[in-house]
Design a protein around this motif. Structure first.
Motif, short mmCIF file in Angstrom:
data_model
loop_
_atom_site.label_atom_id
_atom_site.label_comp_id
_atom_site.label_asym_id
_atom_site.label_seq_id
_atom_site.Cartn_x
_atom_site.Cartn_y
_atom_site.Cartn_z
N ALA A 1 77.19 46.45 24.35
CA ALA A 1 76.49 45.33 25.00
C ALA A 1 75.16 45.05 24.32
CB ALA A 1 76.28 45.63 26.47
N ALA A 2 74.52 46.13 23.82
CA ALA A 2 73.23 45.97 23.16
C ALA A 2 73.34 45.52 21.73
CB ALA A 2 72.46 47.28 23.21
N GLY A 3 74.54 45.63 21.17
CA GLY A 3 74.73 45.29 19.76
C GLY A 3 74.06 46.30 18.86
N GLY A 4 73.85 47.55 19.38
CA GLY A 4 73.15 48.57 18.63
C GLY A 4 74.10 49.51 17.90
N ASP B 1 65.94 45.99 28.42
CA ASP B 1 64.77 45.11 28.43
C ASP B 1 63.52 45.88 28.02
OD1 ASP B 1 63.45 42.51 29.17
OD2 ASP B 1 62.42 43.83 30.59
N GLU B 2 63.40 47.12 28.48
CA GLU B 2 62.27 47.96 28.08
C GLU B 2 62.30 48.20 26.57
OE1 GLU B 2 62.61 50.49 32.27
OE2 GLU B 2 62.89 51.50 30.34
N LEU B 3 63.48 48.44 26.04
CA LEU B 3 63.63 48.66 24.60
C LEU B 3 63.25 47.40 23.83
CD1 LEU B 3 64.77 51.16 22.98
CD2 LEU B 3 66.83 49.81 22.69
N LYS B 4 63.69 46.25 24.33
CA LYS B 4 63.39 44.97 23.68
C LYS B 4 61.89 44.72 23.63
CE LYS B 4 64.44 40.02 24.08
NZ LYS B 4 65.18 39.01 24.90
N GLY C 1 74.60 51.46 39.79
CA GLY C 1 73.30 51.95 39.36
C GLY C 1 73.21 52.12 37.86
N GLN C 2 74.29 52.59 37.24
CA GLN C 2 74.31 52.74 35.78
C GLN C 2 74.08 51.38 35.10
OE1 GLN C 2 74.66 55.53 33.96
NE2 GLN C 2 75.65 57.05 35.27
N ILE C 3 74.78 50.36 35.58
CA ILE C 3 74.69 49.04 34.95
C ILE C 3 73.32 48.42 35.18
CG2 ILE C 3 75.59 46.68 35.02
CD1 ILE C 3 78.36 47.86 35.54
N CYS C 4 72.81 48.48 36.41
CA CYS C 4 71.48 47.92 36.68
C CYS C 4 70.41 48.66 35.86
CB CYS C 4 71.16 47.99 38.16
SG CYS C 4 72.03 46.79 39.19
N SER C 5 70.55 49.97 35.77
CA SER C 5 69.60 50.75 34.98
C SER C 5 69.68 50.39 33.51
CB SER C 5 69.87 52.25 35.16
OG SER C 5 68.89 53.02 34.51
N ALA C 6 70.90 50.18 33.00
CA ALA C 6 71.06 49.81 31.60
C ALA C 6 70.44 48.45 31.30
CB ALA C 6 72.55 49.81 31.23
N VAL C 7 70.56 47.51 32.25
CA VAL C 7 69.93 46.20 32.06
C VAL C 7 68.42 46.36 31.93
CG1 VAL C 7 69.44 43.98 33.16
CG2 VAL C 7 71.75 44.91 33.23
N GLY C 8 67.82 47.13 32.84
CA GLY C 8 66.39 47.37 32.76
C GLY C 8 65.99 48.14 31.53
N MET C 9 66.80 49.11 31.15
CA MET C 9 66.50 49.94 29.99
C MET C 9 66.50 49.12 28.71
SD MET C 9 68.16 51.49 27.17
CE MET C 9 69.87 51.76 27.60
#
Length: 213
Positions: free
Chosen positions: A208-211, A159-162, A149-157
């Motif tokens: 992963a986000a390069g942030g 994308d929302e940020l992008k 759930g953490q990983i799936c949520s991070a993927v969606g998050m």
């Protein structure tokens, strides 16, 4: 002794009413994507076709079945976890049409023709998703129960940020938000880790986000 209405018992009337209510809820939620008619099924059952991890699935389900139970019990995709079953912990997070949702709160019949991505659809051991690889590198888990759930949520998050979607801590709504520490904590606050591996989870998502969070 059961009461009877016409030729139906009270229990049969209640069952039929529950099935009708669930069908109406599905129609109201997705009027542009009606559920497949299935006259051969009893009133408490529905037939739904959806794409799961790139594969089309047509399944007959009880209209009260959640998307989470459909994934786990009927499609055997047990990577998605059942935690609280009340939408509070985020362990069941999957992506539906690219958006992260708590699958324990969504009825399966509300997702006709939807594209569903679970942790199994993000990557494989020989070809990991960048977030999966980052979680391994930074030890972003202990028991691992919340990790899908953490990983799936991070993927969606991410994308929302992008796409520039603000959060409750975004200071300037006219500026595309960046992945600050505050933004990361706020955006991932719906996913709980009972082991307390939050610092490692944050490091994995940041890499992963390069942030710079």
């Amino acid at each position: 002794m059961e009461d009877f209405v016409g030729n139906l018992s009270r229990r049969e009337v209640l069952i039929a009413s529950a099935g009708t209510a669930a069908f109406n809820l599905a129609d109201a939620a997705s009027p542009e994507r009606p559920m497949t008619a299935a006259p051969d099924l009893p009133p408490t059952m529905g037939r739904v076709t959806l794409e799961v991890n790139g594969k089309t699935q047509t399944v007959d389900v009880d209209t009260r079945t959640t998307l989470l139970d459909l994934l786990r019990e009927q499609l055997q995709l047990t990577g998605t976890k059942k935690g609280c079953d009340h939408g509070q912990c985020g362990a069941c997070t999957v992506l539906v049409d690219g958006r992260r949702i708590n699958s324990c709160l969504m009825l399966a019949v509300m997702a006709p023709d939807a594209q569903v991505t679970t942790i199994e659809g993000l990557g494989a051991p020989e070809r990991l998703h960048p977030l999966q690889a980052a979680f391994i590198k930074h030890d972003g888990y202990q028991c691992g129960y919340c990790t899908p759930g953490q990983i799936c949520s991070a993927v969606g998050m991410l994308d929302e940020l992008k796409r520039g979607m603000p959060s409750h801590v975004t200071h300037d709504l006219a500026v595309k938000p960046l992945l600050s520490a505050d933004e990361l904590r706020e955006r991932m606050s719906g996913n709980l880790c009972r082991c307390g591996a939050y610092s490692n989870i944050a490091e994995a998502i940041t890499e992963a986000a390069g942030g710079a969070a």
